[in-house]
Design a protein around this motif. Structure first.
Motif, PDB file in Angstrom:
ATOM      1  N   SER A  96     -22.996  83.202  52.977  1.00 48.80           N
ATOM      2  CA  SER A  96     -24.389  83.200  52.549  1.00 48.80           C
ATOM      3  C   SER A  96     -24.417  83.419  51.042  1.00 48.80           C
ATOM      4  CB  SER A  96     -25.157  84.330  53.255  1.00 48.80           C
ATOM      5  OG  SER A  96     -26.488  84.377  52.799  1.00 48.80           O
ATOM      6  N   VAL A  97     -25.102  82.548  50.315  1.00 49.58           N
ATOM      7  CA  VAL A  97     -25.203  82.662  48.857  1.00 49.58           C
ATOM      8  C   VAL A  97     -26.467  83.454  48.521  1.00 49.58           C
ATOM      9  CG1 VAL A  97     -25.257  81.442  46.657  1.00 49.58           C
ATOM     10  CG2 VAL A  97     -24.056  80.424  48.594  1.00 49.58           C
ATOM     11  N   SER A 150     -30.067  80.322  39.537  1.00 54.19           N
ATOM     12  CA  SER A 150     -29.234  80.905  40.601  1.00 54.19           C
ATOM     13  C   SER A 150     -29.972  80.918  41.931  1.00 54.19           C
ATOM     14  CB  SER A 150     -28.838  82.342  40.246  1.00 54.19           C
ATOM     15  OG  SER A 150     -27.933  82.357  39.191  1.00 54.19           O
ATOM     16  N   SER A 151     -31.251  81.272  41.904  1.00 51.92           N
ATOM     17  CA  SER A 151     -32.012  81.361  43.158  1.00 51.92           C
ATOM     18  C   SER A 151     -32.189  79.979  43.794  1.00 51.92           C
ATOM     19  CB  SER A 151     -33.365  82.033  42.928  1.00 51.92           C
ATOM     20  OG  SER A 151     -34.078  81.372  41.916  1.00 51.92           O
ATOM     21  N   THR A 185     -22.158  85.616  45.392  1.00 51.64           N
ATOM     22  CA  THR A 185     -23.124  85.458  44.300  1.00 51.64           C
ATOM     23  C   THR A 185     -22.543  84.457  43.309  1.00 51.64           C
ATOM     24  OG1 THR A 185     -22.243  87.187  42.834  1.00 51.64           O
ATOM     25  CG2 THR A 185     -23.814  87.896  44.541  1.00 51.64           C
ATOM     26  N   LEU A 186     -23.428  83.827  42.559  1.00 48.42           N
ATOM     27  CA  LEU A 186     -23.004  82.779  41.627  1.00 48.42           C
ATOM     28  C   LEU A 186     -22.849  83.340  40.215  1.00 48.42           C
ATOM     29  CD1 LEU A 186     -25.368  79.961  42.954  1.00 48.42           C
ATOM     30  CD2 LEU A 186     -22.927  80.240  43.428  1.00 48.42           C
ATOM     31  N   ASP A 187     -21.913  82.762  39.466  1.00 51.66           N
ATOM     32  CA  ASP A 187     -21.626  83.214  38.109  1.00 51.66           C
ATOM     33  C   ASP A 187     -22.578  82.539  37.119  1.00 51.66           C
ATOM     34  OD1 ASP A 187     -20.582  83.736  35.578  1.00 51.66           O
ATOM     35  OD2 ASP A 187     -18.537  83.846  36.339  1.00 51.66           O
ATOM     36  N   ALA A 197     -28.814  78.871  45.254  1.00 45.50           N
ATOM     37  CA  ALA A 197     -28.466  79.574  46.496  1.00 45.50           C
ATOM     38  C   ALA A 197     -28.972  78.826  47.724  1.00 45.50           C
ATOM     39  CB  ALA A 197     -29.038  80.989  46.468  1.00 45.50           C
ATOM     40  N   ASP A 198     -30.093  78.122  47.566  1.00 45.10           N
ATOM     41  CA  ASP A 198     -30.688  77.384  48.701  1.00 45.10           C
ATOM     42  C   ASP A 198     -30.341  75.896  48.696  1.00 45.10           C
ATOM     43  OD1 ASP A 198     -31.975  79.593  49.814  1.00 45.10           O
ATOM     44  OD2 ASP A 198     -33.694  79.398  48.465  1.00 45.10           O
ATOM     45  N   CYS A 199     -29.616  75.454  47.669  1.00 49.53           N
ATOM     46  CA  CYS A 199     -29.352  74.021  47.499  1.00 49.53           C
ATOM     47  C   CYS A 199     -28.236  73.546  48.450  1.00 49.53           C
ATOM     48  CB  CYS A 199     -28.960  73.755  46.044  1.00 49.53           C
ATOM     49  SG  CYS A 199     -28.437  72.064  45.746  1.00 49.53           S
TER      50      CYS A 199
END
Length: 579
Positions: free
Chosen positions: A543-544, A509-510, A489-491, A513-515
């Motif tokens: 996987s993000v 963040s969403s 997960t991203l901070d 995650a796909d970038c």
């Protein structure tokens, strides 16, 4: 409480903010209010050994309800404020609670919705507010109720209690099923609190801040029970969001934070530092080099670098003041593993974090680190008077006056936890060095055994992955699989800066995650980590996830530990896609 109130009667015991002003309760007032609540509970039908469930945020009423219940011979059991009505029903029912103390109408609603399933419930007490229901009493009703039970009747209850009687219940956070009621005796609590206070050289001048869930044993020992041994003062944070402001107001001398709180402070500091002008950045970088070298030199009994004092004056002292830790002599972390990256970040700023290791089943601390006796990355030495040894399979075993009496109504789990010689089997894997310092290498249950039969400790790898600036949480997957993968997960605190570094146009963040640019950026940093690992430890895919883990989302316990079982189930499709 009696001896503390006699010794420190007029000194401050509890402080809370009401209408933007700090209000003080002295030790004398704390004692008398606790005894009053005890008598009120007796009037309401509390019998010896009845449970008293308490659900609410940290405040004086929580402490007074807990101590009052014990005075009256009851057994307090904390319930997390985030618990659902069903979870509340389980704890109040399992503990045979005849009284439930709730913070407000929101928590009252949970209890009222399950009232029919609590046949032993006699009364509900509200810390704030009131309700017309016949069995609900406001805090202001308690003095009148107390008048109906004489002090002599309370004294009979107090004198009937023995040191090895059940004193309080701590319910495990239930990461692997229904929570278990950890039965802690009077001796367990008083011995642990006294040992902790002595080893920390606690005095009535000490100041603590209470903000972690009081259902957790670490928070109870640090803010409730140890201060009772030394006559110190506990202030209540207004909320987790306002902790930073409250720290600067309270300026505690002892401060406990779980790793997630230290990580959040670190993230904010890194973000703020990135906005500094070039000269200030240069000075900070120089000072941090001095700080890290000085911190490790101190641990090894060597002299600090020549310019450490200057770095302290120019940078470290200002950092401590800005954090509200300028008079803090002991910064602690416990309850979950903390990454080396976070430990070294604070060490480099002249704020050494001392690790404590323990569990509810040994009344909190089993080991402790102190400012003059700590090794970064290790959880300290055995609490004086206790024992620790490593079993043949690497499991950490604990024995001493702090080891609990068993799990409530669960003999099978008790037999599994405590062996015939009185050793508590922690479920953690570790090693003790020649100086007696314990290092936790993993959780026994969490050990990954790959399809190739390799034993992998995920916490070690997750700590390394979390040193990547953009990453908030990492969960390594690979049990019975051919290779290791990771859910990331991203901070949110660092996201903007890291998106810029990645050359990504994502704005959330969403989207990140796909970038593809963000994923390539993370892959580059993960490749660097993989270079330092054995081949079987390397992370082959990741996987993000679109959102960070939260307590509300079910992925974190109230003390912000990752619930692996929940994560594996909730993100099963993402995991399967990596294989």
């Amino acid at each position: 409480m009696e001896s503390t109130a006699a010794k420190f009667g007029p000194l401050p015991a509890l402080k809370s903010k009401v209408n933007n002003h700090w209000q003080t309760i002295t030790w004398g007032e704390y004692r008398s209010q606790s005894r009053l609540v005890a008598r009120a509970m007796m009037t309401l039908g509390l019998e010896p050994k009845d449970g008293v469930s308490i659900i609410g945020d940290n405040c004086p009423q929580w402490f007074i309800s807990d101590v009052g219940a014990i005075y009256a011979g009851g057994v307090p059991a904390g319930i997390y404020t985030t618990n659902s009505p069903e979870q509340c029903q389980y704890i109040a029912g399992n503990s045979d609670s005849s009284i439930v103390v709730v913070e407000d109408s929101e928590q009252l609603g949970k209890i009222q919705s399950i009232e029919a399933e609590l046949p032993k419930l006699k009364a509900i007490i509200m810390m704030t507010g009131s309700d017309p229901a016949e069995n609900v009493f406001s805090w202001s009703d308690l003095p009148e109720l107390a008048e109906q039970t004489p002090e002599d009747d309370l004294e009979v209850r107090v004198k009937a209690q023995k040191p090895d009687d059940l004193c309080t219940l701590i319910y495990t956070s239930g990461t692997t099923g229904s929570p278990k009621g950890v039965m802690i005796t009077h001796t367990n609590l008083t011995w642990t609190a006294q040992s902790t206070a002595e080893v920390c050289e606690g005095t009535s001048d000490d100041r603590m801040i209470s903000y972690l869930p009081l259902s957790h044993i670490a928070e109870q020992i640090v803010s409730l029970h140890a201060p009772m041994q030394m006559g110190g003062c506990t202030s209540f944070a207004e909320s987790l969001d306002l902790l930073g402001d409250n720290l600067r107001e309270v300026r505690p001398t002892l401060f406990l934070a779980v790793p997630r709180v230290w990580e959040k402070i670190q993230a904010k500091m890194v973000t703020a530092g990135a906005a500094n002008p070039p000269l200030r950045k240069k000075i900070a970088a120089w000072a941090r080099k001095q700080g890290l070298a000085g911190g490790y030199a101190e641990q090894q009994g060597k002299p600090q670098p020549l310019f450490f004092g200057l770095a302290d004056k120019l940078v470290f002292s200002k950092v401590r003041e800005k954090l509200g830790l300028d008079r803090c002599r002991l910064q602690l972390t416990s309850a979950a593993p903390i990454s080396l990256d976070t430990l070294e970040f604070f060490l480099s700023l002249g704020v050494p974090i001392c690790e404590v290791y323990g569990m509810s089943e040994c009344s909190g601390p089993a080991t402790i680190s102190l400012p003059n006796a700590y090794h970064t990355g290790k959880v300290g030495t055995c609490l004086p008077g206790g024992e620790i040894r490593i079993a043949e399979d690497g499991e950490i075993l604990i024995r001493g006056p702090h080891v609990f009496m068993g799990y409530l109504k669960n003999e099978a789990a008790t037999v599994e936890a405590i062996d015939d010689e009185g050793w508590l089997h922690s479920g953690d894997i570790g090693e003790i060095d020649s100086d007696g310092y314990l290092k936790i290498t993993d959780r026994k249950k969490d050990i990954i055994i790959t399809a190739g039969g390799e034993n992998i400790a995920p916490q070690l790898l997750e700590g390394k992955i979390k040193s990547i600036p953009a990453i908030s949480q990492a969960v390594v997957i690979g049990d019975k699989r051919k290779y290791l993968t990771a859910l990331l997960t991203l901070d949110p605190e660092k996201l903007t800066a890291e998106l810029g570094n990645a050359g990504s146009t994502a704005s959330s963040s969403s989207e990140a995650a796909d970038c593809t640019q963000m994923q390539a950026y993370l892959q580059t940093q993960l490749d660097e980590i993989n270079k330092s690992l054995a081949r079987v430890q390397t992370i082959k895919k990741f996987s993000v996830l679109p959102e960070d883990f939260t307590i509300e989302g079910g992925e974190l316990t109230p003390t912000m530990k990752v619930k692996r079982k929940v994560v594996n189930s909730k993100y099963e499709s993402q995991i399967n896609a990596m294989y």
